[in-house]
Design a protein around this motif. Structure first.
Motif, PDB file in Angstrom:
ATOM      1  N   SER A  94       0.850  -1.186   0.000  1.00 47.42           N
ATOM      2  CA  SER A  94       0.000   0.000   0.000  1.00 47.42           C
ATOM      3  C   SER A  94       0.883   1.233   0.000  1.00 47.42           C
ATOM      4  CB  SER A  94      -0.927   0.004   1.219  1.00 47.42           C
ATOM      5  OG  SER A  94      -0.168   0.089   2.415  1.00 47.42           O
ATOM      6  N   MET A  95       0.302   2.372  -0.294  1.00 51.25           N
ATOM      7  CA  MET A  95       1.037   3.632  -0.240  1.00 51.25           C
ATOM      8  C   MET A  95       0.066   4.765   0.042  1.00 51.25           C
ATOM      9  SD  MET A  95       1.921   4.397  -4.256  1.00 51.25           S
ATOM     10  CE  MET A  95       2.441   6.081  -3.970  1.00 51.25           C
ATOM     11  N   ARG A  96       0.584   5.802   0.684  1.00 49.11           N
ATOM     12  CA  ARG A  96      -0.233   6.972   1.003  1.00 49.11           C
ATOM     13  C   ARG A  96      -0.132   7.981  -0.132  1.00 49.11           C
ATOM     14  NH1 ARG A  96      -2.647   8.485   5.630  1.00 49.11           N
ATOM     15  NH2 ARG A  96      -3.185  10.692   5.901  1.00 49.11           N
ATOM     16  N   VAL A  97      -1.299   8.422  -0.593  1.00 49.97           N
ATOM     17  CA  VAL A  97      -1.366   9.436  -1.640  1.00 49.97           C
ATOM     18  C   VAL A  97      -2.238  10.576  -1.110  1.00 49.97           C
ATOM     19  CG1 VAL A  97      -2.044   9.970  -4.001  1.00 49.97           C
ATOM     20  CG2 VAL A  97      -1.131   7.702  -3.450  1.00 49.97           C
ATOM     21  N   GLY A  98      -1.619  11.676  -0.725  1.00 54.27           N
ATOM     22  CA  GLY A  98      -2.373  12.759  -0.109  1.00 54.27           C
ATOM     23  C   GLY A  98      -2.960  12.305   1.209  1.00 54.27           C
ATOM     24  N   ASP A  99      -4.271  12.419   1.334  1.00 55.61           N
ATOM     25  CA  ASP A  99      -4.958  12.000   2.553  1.00 55.61           C
ATOM     26  C   ASP A  99      -5.476  10.569   2.456  1.00 55.61           C
ATOM     27  OD1 ASP A  99      -4.578  14.491   3.709  1.00 55.61           O
ATOM     28  OD2 ASP A  99      -6.441  15.304   2.875  1.00 55.61           O
ATOM     29  N   GLU A 100      -5.171   9.874   1.387  1.00 59.82           N
ATOM     30  CA  GLU A 100      -5.730   8.542   1.162  1.00 59.82           C
ATOM     31  C   GLU A 100      -4.644   7.475   1.161  1.00 59.82           C
ATOM     32  OE1 GLU A 100      -7.490   9.168  -2.638  1.00 59.82           O
ATOM     33  OE2 GLU A 100      -9.350  10.034  -1.844  1.00 59.82           O
ATOM     34  N   TRP A 101      -5.004   6.290   1.652  1.00 61.24           N
ATOM     35  CA  TRP A 101      -4.173   5.103   1.486  1.00 61.24           C
ATOM     36  C   TRP A 101      -4.688   4.318   0.291  1.00 61.24           C
ATOM     37  CZ3 TRP A 101       0.352   3.854   3.607  1.00 61.24           C
ATOM     38  CH2 TRP A 101       0.742   4.524   4.774  1.00 61.24           C
ATOM     39  N   MET A 102      -3.782   3.873  -0.570  1.00 65.74           N
ATOM     40  CA  MET A 102      -4.171   3.080  -1.734  1.00 65.74           C
ATOM     41  C   MET A 102      -3.513   1.721  -1.658  1.00 65.74           C
ATOM     42  SD  MET A 102      -4.206   5.865  -4.845  1.00 65.74           S
ATOM     43  CE  MET A 102      -5.240   7.327  -4.723  1.00 65.74           C
ATOM     44  N   LEU A 103      -4.304   0.686  -1.928  1.00 65.71           N
ATOM     45  CA  LEU A 103      -3.837  -0.695  -1.839  1.00 65.71           C
ATOM     46  C   LEU A 103      -3.948  -1.367  -3.200  1.00 65.71           C
ATOM     47  CD1 LEU A 103      -5.667   0.040   0.895  1.00 65.71           C
ATOM     48  CD2 LEU A 103      -4.931  -2.245   1.536  1.00 65.71           C
ATOM     49  N   VAL A 104      -3.229  -2.452  -3.365  1.00 67.21           N
ATOM     50  CA  VAL A 104      -3.387  -3.267  -4.566  1.00 67.21           C
ATOM     51  C   VAL A 104      -4.842  -3.716  -4.654  1.00 67.21           C
ATOM     52  CG1 VAL A 104      -2.774  -5.463  -5.641  1.00 67.21           C
ATOM     53  CG2 VAL A 104      -0.986  -4.018  -4.638  1.00 67.21           C
ATOM     54  N   ALA A 105      -5.421  -3.613  -5.840  1.00 68.08           N
ATOM     55  CA  ALA A 105      -6.816  -3.949  -6.156  1.00 68.08           C
ATOM     56  C   ALA A 105      -7.792  -2.825  -5.835  1.00 68.08           C
ATOM     57  CB  ALA A 105      -7.273  -5.240  -5.483  1.00 68.08           C
ATOM     58  N   ASP A 106      -7.306  -1.712  -5.270  1.00 69.90           N
ATOM     59  CA  ASP A 106      -8.179  -0.562  -5.089  1.00 69.90           C
ATOM     60  C   ASP A 106      -8.627  -0.024  -6.448  1.00 69.90           C
ATOM     61  OD1 ASP A 106      -9.143   0.454  -2.660  1.00 69.90           O
ATOM     62  OD2 ASP A 106      -7.140   1.121  -2.047  1.00 69.90           O
ATOM     63  N   GLU A 107      -9.833   0.523  -6.477  1.00 61.95           N
ATOM     64  CA  GLU A 107     -10.334   1.178  -7.679  1.00 61.95           C
ATOM     65  C   GLU A 107     -10.017   2.662  -7.586  1.00 61.95           C
ATOM     66  OE1 GLU A 107     -14.457   0.173  -8.115  1.00 61.95           O
ATOM     67  OE2 GLU A 107     -14.056  -1.961  -7.808  1.00 61.95           O
ATOM     68  N   VAL A 108      -9.413   3.200  -8.635  1.00 59.28           N
ATOM     69  CA  VAL A 108      -8.951   4.590  -8.624  1.00 59.28           C
ATOM     70  C   VAL A 108      -9.413   5.282  -9.899  1.00 59.28           C
ATOM     71  CG1 VAL A 108      -6.945   4.145  -7.155  1.00 59.28           C
ATOM     72  CG2 VAL A 108      -6.734   3.898  -9.639  1.00 59.28           C
ATOM     73  N   VAL A 109      -9.269   6.606  -9.883  1.00 58.00           N
ATOM     74  CA  VAL A 109      -9.635   7.399 -11.054  1.00 58.00           C
ATOM     75  C   VAL A 109      -8.524   8.405 -11.322  1.00 58.00           C
ATOM     76  CG1 VAL A 109     -10.932   9.066  -9.654  1.00 58.00           C
ATOM     77  CG2 VAL A 109     -11.430   8.853 -12.083  1.00 58.00           C
ATOM     78  N   THR A 110      -8.129   8.535 -12.593  1.00 58.38           N
ATOM     79  CA  THR A 110      -7.143   9.543 -12.992  1.00 58.38           C
ATOM     80  C   THR A 110      -7.872  10.872 -13.201  1.00 58.38           C
ATOM     81  OG1 THR A 110      -7.347   8.595 -15.227  1.00 58.38           O
ATOM     82  CG2 THR A 110      -5.374   8.072 -13.978  1.00 58.38           C
ATOM     83  N   ARG A 111      -7.213  11.976 -12.825  1.00 60.61           N
ATOM     84  CA  ARG A 111      -7.878  13.273 -12.832  1.00 60.61           C
ATOM     85  C   ARG A 111      -7.227  14.288 -13.756  1.00 60.61           C
ATOM     86  NH1 ARG A 111     -11.482  15.040  -9.663  1.00 60.61           N
ATOM     87  NH2 ARG A 111     -11.795  16.180 -11.609  1.00 60.61           N
ATOM     88  N   ARG A 112      -6.381  13.827 -14.670  1.00 63.05           N
ATOM     89  CA  ARG A 112      -5.808  14.771 -15.621  1.00 63.05           C
ATOM     90  C   ARG A 112      -5.493  14.055 -16.926  1.00 63.05           C
ATOM     91  NH1 ARG A 112      -0.250  18.407 -14.884  1.00 63.05           N
ATOM     92  NH2 ARG A 112      -0.528  19.667 -16.741  1.00 63.05           N
ATOM     93  N   ASN A 113      -5.831  14.707 -18.057  1.00 64.81           N
ATOM     94  CA  ASN A 113      -5.436  14.168 -19.352  1.00 64.81           C
ATOM     95  C   ASN A 113      -3.918  14.265 -19.493  1.00 64.81           C
ATOM     96  OD1 ASN A 113      -8.151  13.860 -20.071  1.00 64.81           O
ATOM     97  ND2 ASN A 113      -8.249  15.890 -21.009  1.00 64.81           N
ATOM     98  N   ASP A 114      -3.323  13.204 -19.993  1.00 64.10           N
ATOM     99  CA  ASP A 114      -1.881  13.224 -20.266  1.00 64.10           C
ATOM    100  C   ASP A 114      -1.634  12.418 -21.533  1.00 64.10           C
ATOM    101  OD1 ASP A 114       0.921  12.988 -20.338  1.00 64.10           O
ATOM    102  OD2 ASP A 114       1.045  13.176 -18.161  1.00 64.10           O
ATOM    103  N   ARG A 115      -1.414  13.122 -22.626  1.00 70.03           N
ATOM    104  CA  ARG A 115      -1.248  12.463 -23.920  1.00 70.03           C
ATOM    105  C   ARG A 115       0.128  11.828 -24.069  1.00 70.03           C
ATOM    106  NH1 ARG A 115      -5.645  14.176 -27.296  1.00 70.03           N
ATOM    107  NH2 ARG A 115      -6.852  15.750 -26.176  1.00 70.03           N
ATOM    108  N   THR A 116       1.015  12.042 -23.071  1.00 73.43           N
ATOM    109  CA  THR A 116       2.324  11.385 -23.102  1.00 73.43           C
ATOM    110  C   THR A 116       2.296  10.043 -22.382  1.00 73.43           C
ATOM    111  OG1 THR A 116       3.136  12.407 -21.049  1.00 73.43           O
ATOM    112  CG2 THR A 116       3.407  13.657 -23.098  1.00 73.43           C
ATOM    113  N   LEU A 117       1.218   9.752 -21.651  1.00 76.01           N
ATOM    114  CA  LEU A 117       1.080   8.478 -20.948  1.00 76.01           C
ATOM    115  C   LEU A 117       0.068   7.621 -21.698  1.00 76.01           C
ATOM    116  CD1 LEU A 117       0.897   9.715 -17.227  1.00 76.01           C
ATOM    117  CD2 LEU A 117       2.857   8.653 -18.391  1.00 76.01           C
ATOM    118  N   ASN A 118       0.538   6.518 -22.249  1.00 75.83           N
ATOM    119  CA  ASN A 118      -0.328   5.663 -23.062  1.00 75.83           C
ATOM    120  C   ASN A 118      -0.368   4.248 -22.506  1.00 75.83           C
ATOM    121  OD1 ASN A 118      -1.030   7.572 -25.210  1.00 75.83           O
ATOM    122  ND2 ASN A 118       1.165   7.496 -25.691  1.00 75.83           N
ATOM    123  N   THR A 119      -1.509   3.600 -22.661  1.00 70.83           N
ATOM    124  CA  THR A 119      -1.662   2.219 -22.229  1.00 70.83           C
ATOM    125  C   THR A 119      -0.984   1.289 -23.234  1.00 70.83           C
ATOM    126  OG1 THR A 119      -3.716   1.799 -23.442  1.00 70.83           O
ATOM    127  CG2 THR A 119      -3.904   2.851 -21.275  1.00 70.83           C
TER     128      THR A 119
END
Length: 731
Positions: A533-558
């Motif tokens: 797990s890791m802390r991101v801001g005020d939140e803890w995020m774990l493997v299998a957590d559901e997350v949402v990206t909040r900025r378009n980034d055309r340099t990051l591709n799947t």
């Protein structure tokens, strides 16, 4: 102390108009905090962090101590919710006002350490020192570390005052089309430098004088004209004028909006190209309204306005229109408010689509021509989806670009759903002015009653809420009860394999729901607390957590070559030692660098109601814990095919029905300045005629006639449907 009742000149005793106190709470807050900072800087020499939304913390103050002394409010609210819950369970009723007040007092007392009597100021200071020592800090050294850091006196020079005015006008003009004088004071106070050392009385007087000067010299007053002979206040306005009726704007805003209206007028008036296509033979069987919409979108009109209430098959209709255009060999390009929405638009309609921002940026690049995908040929049909969310400056820029490039424009949206974040309202104004092709038959909802009910909800009919209540769709209780209930409903929907939208109207509430949903998954064993797990801001995020990206980034591709987009949903598959994350989602797998994760990644179980506009799921769950308006109810309560539920935090003897009945009669949408001007100065046509401005007068007369014809057509439609025993879908 201000007396609430005052004698009028005719001898009657009248109550003061207190609406300004309610409307201007943010102004009062902004003034208070600006003065508080100035006084504390003057007296103690403290420095401040950069203000956010007018608020600032003392610079370099220990974070642990701040957190410790910020927990009290939340603790009191939790204790009150527990007490209210037990009261209702034990007595099977809501507490009276007096009983609730007593419970609130108990909650406040319970949140303090036990004392035999009310604490004195000395005892409170001793308690505070003890709490600071409990965190491992020396109180005296803590204070010494932040006081006496700024020496000398500092006022506001002429140049600084000019900068305050520019910032205030810029902030207002970015967010709203019109404003009241008190809102000017609010923005000026928020812009006061944190280094100022002026006493509160002087600073407040200066800000009021600066606001008055700015209103007179830099703003356009579009308030109602002052009646001849009316008694006047000290500011030159009639004493009978309500606080809400003083309206200011900027000449640049009026000009921009007038240019948009003129653009729409010229395109609507060009009947030589205004022909409609024959909407047959493409896609699914269409209703008459859908066929009319396809004919308009695939026709030759230079500007088409399309209104699609929630669930009326807008996307299906646009897909048919796009197919019709392709069959004719005519290019079409779709634009949407977000990259994620543009991707959905492209997938479901088969046409190329991107964001409105991207299209505009490509055509204003300083160093190169637009990329091939955006260099659209003359005659292209540009379809703007969710046009109601387009800010006025962006619509105006698109209008100029469309004229220059020779494009047709189709604006598609729903004026009754959310508007632009910032200055907007022009789509609704154009629809009101020129009419639109309207989709009126709702298809989305499985229950037939909900189809007609959603249209009544859309028009702000409070009586329709009894239908939702009778079918178990409205729930009321304390914050703790509603959070528990909405998370339980979310769990049931997910266990049943349903797609579900968990929503709230505020970001703080969304963050709280995200944490509760995460804890629910931990409790059910869907997440492993022992996993990385890791802390991101005020939140803890774990493997299998559901997350949402909040900025378009055309340099990051799947791995499928698709960009990372704002509001894309993902699941965390790997947390790497360098704090980067590997995510898997609908568009593939991507590794996000730590910098992006820290700034632009959030838990994604809940979203704001605004973010879910345009989305369709099986079950929609809305938590309402603060004041909202009709759009904050209608939009989220129409996302679910099978069910839509509202969980409403209530106070005193209120019910969920009471709270929502008030909410759907409110309308907080930003109205264009030209609309407010027409509302407050209805004799504008006569003034133009008297000045001899015949060309402008004739244009406005044509504009007015078109509005009258549209309204008469709507009235005939209402009468026609009523005569058949049907309930009108709009008035």
């Amino acid at each position: 102390m201000i007396a609430n009742r005052v004698p009028a000149p005719d001898g009657r005793w009248l109550a003061l108009d207190a609406r300004t106190i309610k409307l201007d709470q943010r102004t009062l807050s902004s003034l208070y905090h600006a003065n508080l900072r100035s006084e504390l800087t003057l007296r103690l020499g403290v420095c401040w962090q950069t203000p956010e939304h007018g608020l600032a913390e003392i610079a370099d103050f220990n974070g642990d101590v701040l957190a410790e002394f910020s927990q009290r409010t939340n603790d009191v609210q939790r204790r009150l919710d527990e007490k209210l819950g037990r009261f209702r369970t034990d007595l099977q009723r809501d507490p009276t006002d007096k009983e609730r007040w007593k419970l609130e007092r108990e909650a406040v007392v319970d949140s303090r350490p036990s004392k035999p009597h009310s604490p004195t100021s000395g005892e409170l200071r001793q308690e505070w020192r003890g709490r600071v020592r409990g965190l491992g800090h020396d109180p005296e050294r803590l204070v010494e570390s932040v006081v006496g850091r700024q020496r000398g006196l500092e006022g506001i020079e002429v140049g600084q005052a000019e900068l305050l005015v520019e910032r205030a006008l810029g902030s207002l003009g970015e967010r709203q089309s019109t404003w009241r004088p008190a809102e000017m004071v609010r923005e000026l106070a928020a812009a006061v430098p944190t280094t100022v050392t002026v006493d509160a009385e002087q600073l407040t007087g200066f800000l009021q004088e600066l606001a008055d000067h700015t209103a007179a010299s830099r703003c356009v007053d579009i308030s109602r004209p002052v009646p001849t002979g009316a008694p006047l206040r000290c500011d030159g306005r009639p004493i009978s004028e309500a606080a809400v009726d003083r309206v200011l704007t900027a000449q640049a805003i009026l000009d921009e909006e007038a240019q948009l209206v003129a653009w729409a007028e010229s395109r609507q008036a060009d009947e030589s190209v205004h022909t409609r296509a024959q909407a047959t033979g493409y896609g699914e069987e269409l209703t008459p309204a859908q066929a009319d919409t396809v004919a308009a979108v695939a026709g030759n009109g230079a500007l088409e306005l399309i209104v699609g209430p929630a669930g009326t098959g807008k996307t299906t209709t646009l897909a048919s229109a796009a197919a019709h255009l392709r069959a004719q060999g005519r290019p079409a390009f779709g634009v949407a408010p977000t990259a994620a929405a543009a991707e959905v638009l492209a997938t479901e309609t088969g046409m190329v689509a991107d964001t409105l921002d991207k299209l505009l940026i490509e055509h204003h690049h300083p160093a190169r021509p637009p990329a091939t995908a955006y260099d659209l040929p003359a005659g292209t049909t540009v379809i703007v989806d969710e046009a109601g969310t387009a800010a006025t400056p962006k619509l105006a820029e698109l209008a100029r670009l469309a004229d220059r490039q020779g494009w047709r424009v189709v604006l598609v949206g729903d004026p009754r759903q959310f508007s632009a974040v910032g200055r907007g309202g022009m789509f609704a104004h154009l629809v009101d002015s020129y009419g639109a092709v309207e989709l009126e038959q709702v298809h989305r909802f499985r229950h037939h009653w909900e189809r007609q009910a959603s249209l009544r909800l859309r028009t702000g009919d409070p009586d329709v809420l009894t239908e939702y209540e009778a079918r178990g769709r409205l729930h009321g209780g304390t914050l703790e009860e509603m959070e528990t209930d909405v998370i339980s409903a979310w769990e049931r929907a997910r266990r049943g394999g349903e797609s579900v939208a968990l929503m709230a109207n505020g970001t703080d509430t969304v963050a709280r729901l995200n944490r509760l949903a995460q804890h629910s998954r931990l409790r059910m064993g869907e997440l492993d607390a022992a996993a990385p797990s890791m802390r991101v801001g005020d939140e803890w995020m774990l493997v299998a957590d559901e997350v949402v990206t909040r900025r378009n980034d055309r340099t990051l591709n799947t791995d499928r070559g698709l960009m990372v987009k704002n509001r894309d949903h993902w699941s965390i598959t790997t947390i790497h030692p360098d704090r980067s994350l590997t995510l898997t989602g609908r568009t593939g797998t991507v590794r996000l660098p730590a910098e992006y994760v820290v700034e632009h990644l959030e838990l994604g179980y809940a979203q704001t109601s605004y973010a879910t506009q345009g989305r369709t799921v099986d079950t929609a769950l809305l938590l309402i814990d603060s004041r909202t308006d009709s759009r904050g109810v209608y939009t989220p309560m129409t996302r679910g095919r099978d069910s839509n539920h509202a969980y409403v935090v209530v106070e005193d003897n209120q019910t969920a029905l009471d709270v929502l009945s008030q909410a759907i009669t409110r309308d907080w949408i930003d109205q264009p300045a030209v609309a407010r001007q027409a509302e407050l100065r209805p004799n504008h046509f006569q003034q133009l005629s008297d000045r001899g401005d015949e060309g402008e007068f004739d244009k406005l007369v044509r504009h007015a006639r078109r509005i009258i014809e549209q309204r008469q057509a709507r009235t005939r439609e209402v009468e026609r449907t009523s005569s058949r025993g049907l309930e009108p879908t709009f008035i």
